[in-house]
Design a protein around this motif. Structure first.
Motif, PDB file in Angstrom:
ATOM      1  N   ALA A 121       0.827  -1.211   0.000  1.00 52.22           N
ATOM      2  CA  ALA A 121       0.000   0.000   0.000  1.00 52.22           C
ATOM      3  C   ALA A 121       0.861   1.261   0.000  1.00 52.22           C
ATOM      4  CB  ALA A 121      -0.926  -0.012   1.221  1.00 52.22           C
ATOM      5  N   LEU A 122       1.907   1.249   0.823  1.00 51.17           N
ATOM      6  CA  LEU A 122       2.743   2.442   0.939  1.00 51.17           C
ATOM      7  C   LEU A 122       3.562   2.668  -0.330  1.00 51.17           C
ATOM      8  CD1 LEU A 122       3.529   4.690   2.899  1.00 51.17           C
ATOM      9  CD2 LEU A 122       5.401   3.233   3.700  1.00 51.17           C
ATOM     10  N   SER A 123       4.139   1.608  -0.894  1.00 51.10           N
ATOM     11  CA  SER A 123       4.969   1.778  -2.087  1.00 51.10           C
ATOM     12  C   SER A 123       4.141   2.210  -3.287  1.00 51.10           C
ATOM     13  CB  SER A 123       5.714   0.479  -2.402  1.00 51.10           C
ATOM     14  OG  SER A 123       4.810  -0.566  -2.687  1.00 51.10           O
TER      15      SER A 123
ATOM     16  N   LEU B 103       1.496   4.074  -3.205  1.00 46.66           N
ATOM     17  CA  LEU B 103       1.209   5.492  -3.012  1.00 46.66           C
ATOM     18  C   LEU B 103       2.434   6.354  -3.312  1.00 46.66           C
ATOM     19  CD1 LEU B 103      -0.504   7.873  -1.987  1.00 46.66           C
ATOM     20  CD2 LEU B 103       0.247   7.279   0.340  1.00 46.66           C
ATOM     21  N   VAL B 104       3.571   5.989  -2.726  1.00 46.31           N
ATOM     22  CA  VAL B 104       4.771   6.822  -2.845  1.00 46.31           C
ATOM     23  C   VAL B 104       5.222   6.932  -4.298  1.00 46.31           C
ATOM     24  CG1 VAL B 104       7.222   6.965  -2.261  1.00 46.31           C
ATOM     25  CG2 VAL B 104       5.551   6.416  -0.489  1.00 46.31           C
ATOM     26  N   PHE B 105       5.335   5.796  -4.976  1.00 46.92           N
ATOM     27  CA  PHE B 105       5.885   5.850  -6.333  1.00 46.92           C
ATOM     28  C   PHE B 105       4.878   6.373  -7.349  1.00 46.92           C
ATOM     29  CE2 PHE B 105       8.706   2.705  -4.274  1.00 46.92           C
ATOM     30  CZ  PHE B 105       9.906   3.365  -4.501  1.00 46.92           C
ATOM     31  N   SER B 106       3.598   6.252  -7.058  1.00 48.02           N
ATOM     32  CA  SER B 106       2.622   6.895  -7.941  1.00 48.02           C
ATOM     33  C   SER B 106       2.688   8.411  -7.800  1.00 48.02           C
ATOM     34  CB  SER B 106       1.211   6.392  -7.618  1.00 48.02           C
ATOM     35  OG  SER B 106       0.836   6.748  -6.292  1.00 48.02           O
ATOM     36  N   ILE B 107       2.871   8.926  -6.576  1.00 47.35           N
ATOM     37  CA  ILE B 107       3.017  10.370  -6.380  1.00 47.35           C
ATOM     38  C   ILE B 107       4.295  10.875  -7.046  1.00 47.35           C
ATOM     39  CG2 ILE B 107       3.414  12.153  -4.648  1.00 47.35           C
ATOM     40  CD1 ILE B 107       0.558  11.332  -4.721  1.00 47.35           C
ATOM     41  N   ILE B 108       5.380  10.108  -6.907  1.00 47.46           N
ATOM     42  CA  ILE B 108       6.628  10.503  -7.575  1.00 47.46           C
ATOM     43  C   ILE B 108       6.437  10.543  -9.087  1.00 47.46           C
ATOM     44  CG2 ILE B 108       9.010   9.808  -8.042  1.00 47.46           C
ATOM     45  CD1 ILE B 108       9.178   8.766  -5.207  1.00 47.46           C
ATOM     46  N   GLY B 109       5.732   9.541  -9.627  1.00 48.85           N
ATOM     47  CA  GLY B 109       5.466   9.527 -11.055  1.00 48.85           C
ATOM     48  C   GLY B 109       4.626  10.708 -11.505  1.00 48.85           C
ATOM     49  N   GLN B 110       3.600  11.082 -10.709  1.00 51.03           N
ATOM     50  CA  GLN B 110       2.779  12.246 -11.047  1.00 51.03           C
ATOM     51  C   GLN B 110       3.604  13.536 -11.004  1.00 51.03           C
ATOM     52  OE1 GLN B 110      -0.541  12.147  -8.358  1.00 51.03           O
ATOM     53  NE2 GLN B 110      -1.229  10.128  -9.060  1.00 51.03           N
ATOM     54  N   ALA B 111       4.439  13.654  -9.985  1.00 51.40           N
ATOM     55  CA  ALA B 111       5.294  14.840  -9.905  1.00 51.40           C
ATOM     56  C   ALA B 111       6.227  14.917 -11.102  1.00 51.40           C
ATOM     57  CB  ALA B 111       6.096  14.814  -8.598  1.00 51.40           C
ATOM     58  N   LEU B 112       6.737  13.781 -11.523  1.00 52.92           N
ATOM     59  CA  LEU B 112       7.616  13.754 -12.691  1.00 52.92           C
ATOM     60  C   LEU B 112       6.857  14.181 -13.945  1.00 52.92           C
ATOM     61  CD1 LEU B 112      10.330  13.007 -13.947  1.00 52.92           C
ATOM     62  CD2 LEU B 112       9.543  10.662 -14.099  1.00 52.92           C
ATOM     63  N   ASN B 113       5.634  13.676 -14.116  1.00 56.71           N
ATOM     64  CA  ASN B 113       4.834  14.057 -15.285  1.00 56.71           C
ATOM     65  C   ASN B 113       4.535  15.558 -15.299  1.00 56.71           C
ATOM     66  OD1 ASN B 113       4.727  11.434 -16.248  1.00 56.71           O
ATOM     67  ND2 ASN B 113       2.852  10.944 -15.140  1.00 56.71           N
TER      68      ASN B 113
ATOM     69  N   ILE C 167      10.624  -2.984  -4.729  1.00 53.72           N
ATOM     70  CA  ILE C 167      11.395  -2.911  -5.967  1.00 53.72           C
ATOM     71  C   ILE C 167      10.475  -3.013  -7.180  1.00 53.72           C
ATOM     72  CG2 ILE C 167      13.189  -4.044  -7.329  1.00 53.72           C
ATOM     73  CD1 ILE C 167      14.234  -2.547  -4.921  1.00 53.72           C
ATOM     74  N   GLY C 168       9.400  -3.797  -7.049  1.00 52.41           N
ATOM     75  CA  GLY C 168       8.468  -3.930  -8.159  1.00 52.41           C
ATOM     76  C   GLY C 168       7.804  -2.623  -8.521  1.00 52.41           C
ATOM     77  N   HIS C 169       7.299  -1.893  -7.515  1.00 54.79           N
ATOM     78  CA  HIS C 169       6.682  -0.595  -7.800  1.00 54.79           C
ATOM     79  C   HIS C 169       7.713   0.408  -8.323  1.00 54.79           C
ATOM     80  CE1 HIS C 169       3.367  -2.157  -5.213  1.00 54.79           C
ATOM     81  NE2 HIS C 169       2.638  -1.440  -6.051  1.00 54.79           N
TER      82      HIS C 169
ATOM     83  N   ALA D 102      10.624   1.621 -15.715  1.00 55.19           N
ATOM     84  CA  ALA D 102      10.386   0.944 -16.987  1.00 55.19           C
ATOM     85  C   ALA D 102      10.076   1.913 -18.119  1.00 55.19           C
ATOM     86  CB  ALA D 102       9.239  -0.053 -16.835  1.00 55.19           C
ATOM     87  N   HIS D 103       9.592   3.092 -17.776  1.00 60.48           N
ATOM     88  CA  HIS D 103       9.236   4.079 -18.796  1.00 60.48           C
ATOM     89  C   HIS D 103      10.347   5.112 -18.991  1.00 60.48           C
ATOM     90  CE1 HIS D 103       5.383   2.424 -17.345  1.00 60.48           C
ATOM     91  NE2 HIS D 103       4.996   2.578 -18.602  1.00 60.48           N
ATOM     92  N   GLY D 104      11.572   4.741 -18.619  1.00 61.59           N
ATOM     93  CA  GLY D 104      12.690   5.652 -18.803  1.00 61.59           C
ATOM     94  C   GLY D 104      12.703   6.773 -17.807  1.00 61.59           C
ATOM     95  N   ARG D 105      12.131   6.527 -16.620  1.00 64.08           N
ATOM     96  CA  ARG D 105      12.045   7.579 -15.614  1.00 64.08           C
ATOM     97  C   ARG D 105      13.242   7.509 -14.675  1.00 64.08           C
ATOM     98  NH1 ARG D 105       6.725   9.251 -15.416  1.00 64.08           N
ATOM     99  NH2 ARG D 105       5.802   9.051 -17.469  1.00 64.08           N
ATOM    100  N   LEU D 106      13.021   8.012 -13.472  1.00 63.74           N
ATOM    101  CA  LEU D 106      14.089   8.029 -12.480  1.00 63.74           C
ATOM    102  C   LEU D 106      14.485   6.618 -12.073  1.00 63.74           C
ATOM    103  CD1 LEU D 106      12.684  10.853 -10.197  1.00 63.74           C
ATOM    104  CD2 LEU D 106      14.543  11.050 -11.817  1.00 63.74           C
ATOM    105  N   SER D 107      15.755   6.418 -11.796  1.00 60.60           N
ATOM    106  CA  SER D 107      16.262   5.148 -11.302  1.00 60.60           C
ATOM    107  C   SER D 107      16.474   5.269  -9.803  1.00 60.60           C
ATOM    108  CB  SER D 107      17.573   4.787 -12.006  1.00 60.60           C
ATOM    109  OG  SER D 107      18.080   3.574 -11.501  1.00 60.60           O
ATOM    110  N   LEU D 108      15.523   4.704  -9.035  1.00 60.03           N
ATOM    111  CA  LEU D 108      15.562   4.820  -7.573  1.00 60.03           C
ATOM    112  C   LEU D 108      15.807   3.477  -6.890  1.00 60.03           C
ATOM    113  CD1 LEU D 108      12.505   7.231  -7.200  1.00 60.03           C
ATOM    114  CD2 LEU D 108      14.917   7.843  -7.094  1.00 60.03           C
ATOM    115  N   SER D 109      15.979   2.410  -7.670  1.00 59.58           N
ATOM    116  CA  SER D 109      16.174   1.089  -7.061  1.00 59.58           C
ATOM    117  C   SER D 109      17.440   1.043  -6.212  1.00 59.58           C
ATOM    118  CB  SER D 109      16.245   0.012  -8.157  1.00 59.58           C
ATOM    119  OG  SER D 109      15.042  -0.057  -8.864  1.00 59.58           O
TER     120      SER D 109
END
Length: 777
Positions: free
Chosen positions: A291-293, A295-305, A359-361, A367-374
């Motif tokens: 649940a937390l991951s 939320l966090v990575f979807s918000i990061i993705g929206q901020a990036l967009n 790691i999956g989220h 996968a879309h060429g975004r930030l590498s946070l792994s």
């Protein structure tokens, strides 16, 4: 600014120079052996010159070019463009910290320059206003008689269109701001600034009015910026409204503030949504992490967009810093509420589940060429995972010790399905391994362990995993050594006490089962399990016909070294086994040696007695023991006969080396008060020839054979020191061979000797009781 791309992307090196170069560029580190950076710099020199003409360059390269060559040139230029962009990205990331710090300083400097500009504009307007006032007063004092005429003339004049527009501007801006008509307000402000510039240039308006107009524009510009900032920080503001507000702020000339407000808005939204995710309300740590991951990575993705939609790559560095900070906060929360408890309890599977989910989220974002946070997650999760790894290995060690306490050391086939995992089937096909119960359980736990640790290989835990498993295997080898009966005597002789929680292997079959456990685990089962750590196994999809060869060819050097360490542990158990049986053969229960110089020297004192020649009982018993163990080992070491052969050779070697290194024996033979006589030399020669006879091809190595030859030479040299020729007293070799064959057949049960009187009359009959006690006859 560089584009925000995944740091995992691989840069391609520049293509070979020239317009007709191949389309595909060489990979970095290719066969050329040259520095790709130097190549790229050389190829870009022509484009950096001030007098570079693109059309002339293309025409010079393509005077008679055909369509195919033109395509190749296009491909080459595209590859060169990509390489140049990648080189710029590497340059930026190489000095990332300085780049971010400089960007922030530039942003702050831009804000300060804007403030100074506004301040200077206000000061200029004030000065011009004061100057106009002074001029008007001086004119009134100089021309008092014409003052009324001038005033009346001014009052009679109609205001110009610009003056009317300037008077109406504040009211119009107030209305637009009140109605939140942002675009129209921006257009009005831009139009006003344009008209102000034109009026100043044409001097169509007084300085005082011009200053007032500038102040009005600055005031409403600030008011609009504050209004946009307030709207952006509202929790009810949707994504489209947030982007529009940020774009409007950017049009106002305050880009750094606009981007900062955009990130702040996403952060506030993240904090608000995290309030409904409580660890205590989740059934387990995996649910909380999921649940937390998400939320966090979807918000990061929206901020990036949003950032790229409004600002492009202008503020990429600030976006990377912000995303990294949010990822670190997320990782600390997962560690505190999910990983910590799993790691402390040795729950490697639970820890792996949490890491996999996170790691999956994160990978979906990459996968879309975004930030590498792994890499950020790997660095923060690694200590907890290593703790879980150690606790899991410790649990395997403790469980194996408990199982060994009840092990009867009988080899059996594995229970049905014991080596089948829930995730991937690892059931043995064909020859199934025969192990004792504790070894079966040990390997089953290792299989489960590798299923759990497999998803964590991206964290580069292969080295610590292999070392930990080696320690666990060494602990099991220690248990097997403690199960040997001789270890009890060693413990008593050394005066130490070992907490022995293992059943003693009393029979030879049980003792060989210990070696079967160790050898099969070290040579086949554990190396096969450790292959799951190899890249080939993780990639999957290996064809069955090629799987065996692929696994062998893709073993890493550390895996081969690890297998050697396993074998050294098995050798330690084997040496203890051989040492124990060698001591049982050499010494009686009373501690007296079955091999002494006296047994050979005393033969010539009783030369009047009739002698029935036979090898000494110690060597007959050695052969009987080797034959008996070899028969048992043939059933235990199916497919691994070499290990059984080496074991028998090692046992023979232990006995012979003990004789070779027994200083007391050789001092009596060479320097004793009584010399070695002809009969004693003949008996000694018979014993050694008997060992050579039964050992060749089965129980004797070349090294031990050479040692026996040296022992014989030493004994013959001692005999020669008495002045006699050894060859004159020794029978021909056939005589020794016939006696040896006769004893071998009798011990093997192929020849019967009636009541055994011939053996009882042997010159070494004083050791017969020891030989009988072992049940060899």
């Amino acid at each position: 600014m560089t584009s925000v791309k995944s740091s995992r992307s691989r840069a391609s090196g520049p293509a070979p120079a020239g317009p007709m170069a191949p389309a595909a560029p060489q990979e970095n580190g290719g066969g050329s052996g040259q520095d790709p950076g130097v190549q790229l710099a050389d190829k870009l020199k022509i484009f950096k010159t001030e007098n570079f003409e693109p059309n002339a360059y293309v025409q010079s390269k393509c005077p008679t070019i055909n369509e195919k060559e033109l395509k190749q040139l296009c491909y080459y230029l595209q590859d060169l463009k990509k390489a140049s962009a990648e080189e710029m990205r590497k340059s930026v990331y190489a000095n990332y910290a300085a780049f971010i710090r400089t960007s922030k300083e530039i942003s702050d400097l831009e804000g300060e320059l804007l403030s100074i500009k506004n301040f200077l504009g206000a000061q200029t307007g004030l000065i011009h206003g004061l100057a106009e006032g002074i001029n008007i007063d001086s004119l009134q004092e100089g021309y008092e008689g014409s003052g009324e005429y001038d005033i009346s003339n001014v009052e009679d004049e109609e205001p110009s269109d610009l003056e009317k527009w300037a008077e109406e501007l504040p009211d119009r801006l107030e209305v637009l701001l009140a109605e939140r008509r942002v675009d129209e307000a921006l257009d009005s402000l831009n139009e006003a600034e344009k008209l102000v510039a034109e009026a100043k240039q044409k001097q169509a308006i007084g300085a005082h009015e011009l200053s007032l107009l500038k102040n009005t524009i600055s005031k409403h510009r600030k008011k609009l910026a504050d209004q946009l900032a307030e709207a952006a920080c509202q929790s009810s503001t949707c994504g489209v409204e947030l982007r529009e507000a940020s774009a409007a702020l950017k049009r106002l000339g305050d880009g750094p503030r606009a981007h900062s407000l955009l990130l702040t808005a996403h952060y506030q939204r993240l904090q608000y949504n995290m309030q409904v995710i409580h660890p205590t309300s989740m059934s387990h740590g995996g649910a909380y992490t999921a649940a937390l991951s998400q939320l966090v990575f979807s918000i990061i993705g929206q901020a990036l967009n949003d950032s790229q939609a409004v600002f492009g790559d202008e503020y990429a560095s600030e976006l990377v810093v912000w995303s990294t900070k949010q990822t670190e906060t997320f990782a600390h929360l997962v560690k505190r509420h999910a990983l910590a408890s799993a790691a402390a309890a040795g729950g490697l599977r639970a820890a792996a589940e949490c890491v996999q989910i996170a790691i999956g989220h994160c990978s979906l974002l990459e996968a879309h060429g975004r930030l590498s946070l792994s890499s950020v997650l790997m660095r923060l999760f690694r200590p907890s995972v290593e703790q879980a790894l150690s606790a899991n290995l410790r649990r395997i060690e403790e469980s194996t010790a408990a199982l060994a306490a009840a092990d009867e050391w009988v080899l059996t086939f594995p229970p049905a399905g014991s080596y089948t995992s829930n995730k991937t089937s690892t059931t043995f096909v064909g020859n199934q391994p025969k192990l004792s119960s504790s070894a079966h359980q040990f390997y089953a736990m290792v299989q489960d362990f590798f299923e759990d640790v497999g998803p964590l290989l991206s964290m580069q835990l292969g080295g610590s995993t292999m070392d930990g498993l080696l320690n666990v295997f060494n602990a099991y080898i220690n248990l097997l050594i403690n199960a040997l009966p001789g270890s009890i005597e060693d413990e008593a002789n050394l005066g130490v006490h070992v907490n022995r929680l293992v059943r003693i292997a009393e029979t030879e079959s049980q003792q060989l089962a210990l070696l079967a456990n160790a050898s099969l685990l070290a040579e086949e089962l554990l190396p096969q399990a450790i292959l799951k750590l190899s890249p080939t196994h993780q990639a999957g999809g290996i064809d069955d016909s090629r799987k065996k060869g692929s696994e062998r060819n893709n073993r890493l050097p550390e895996q081969r070294e690890w297998k050697k360490k396993l074998q050294r542990s098995v050798d330690r158990l084997r040496d203890c086994f051989c040492r124990q049986h060698a001591l049982d053969l050499i010494f009686t229960e009373d501690g007296e040696s079955n091999i002494s110089a006296e047994m050979y020297i005393s033969m010539d004192l009783n030369s009047n007695d009739e002698i029935e020649w036979a090898p000494s009982p110690i060597y007959q018993e050695l052969y009987a023991t080797l034959s008996r163990m070899a028969s048992i080992a043939s059933d235990m070491f199916v497919g691994r006969e070499r290990f059984a052969t080496v074991l028998m050779i090692r046992l023979t070697e232990t006995v012979i080396l003990w004789l070779s290194e027994d200083q007391g024996f050789w001092e009596d033979i060479e320097q004793g008060p009584r010399p070695l006589g002809p009969l004693g030399l003949q008996q000694f020669y018979l014993d050694m020839q008997f060992v050579i006879l039964f050992g060749q091809g089965r129980f004797l190595s070349r090294n031990v054979h050479q040692v026996i030859v040296e022992i014989i030479d030493r004994a013959m040299h001692a005999f020669s020191s008495t002045g006699m020729n050894p060859d004159s007293v020794l029978p021909p070799d056939d005589w020794f061979f016939d006696i040896g064959e006769e004893i071998i057949n009798r011990i093997s049960g192929r020849t019967q000797f009636g009541n055994g009187e011939r053996y009882l009359n042997s010159p070494s009959a004083q050791s017969i009781s020891s030989f009988k006690s072992h049940g060899s006859l």
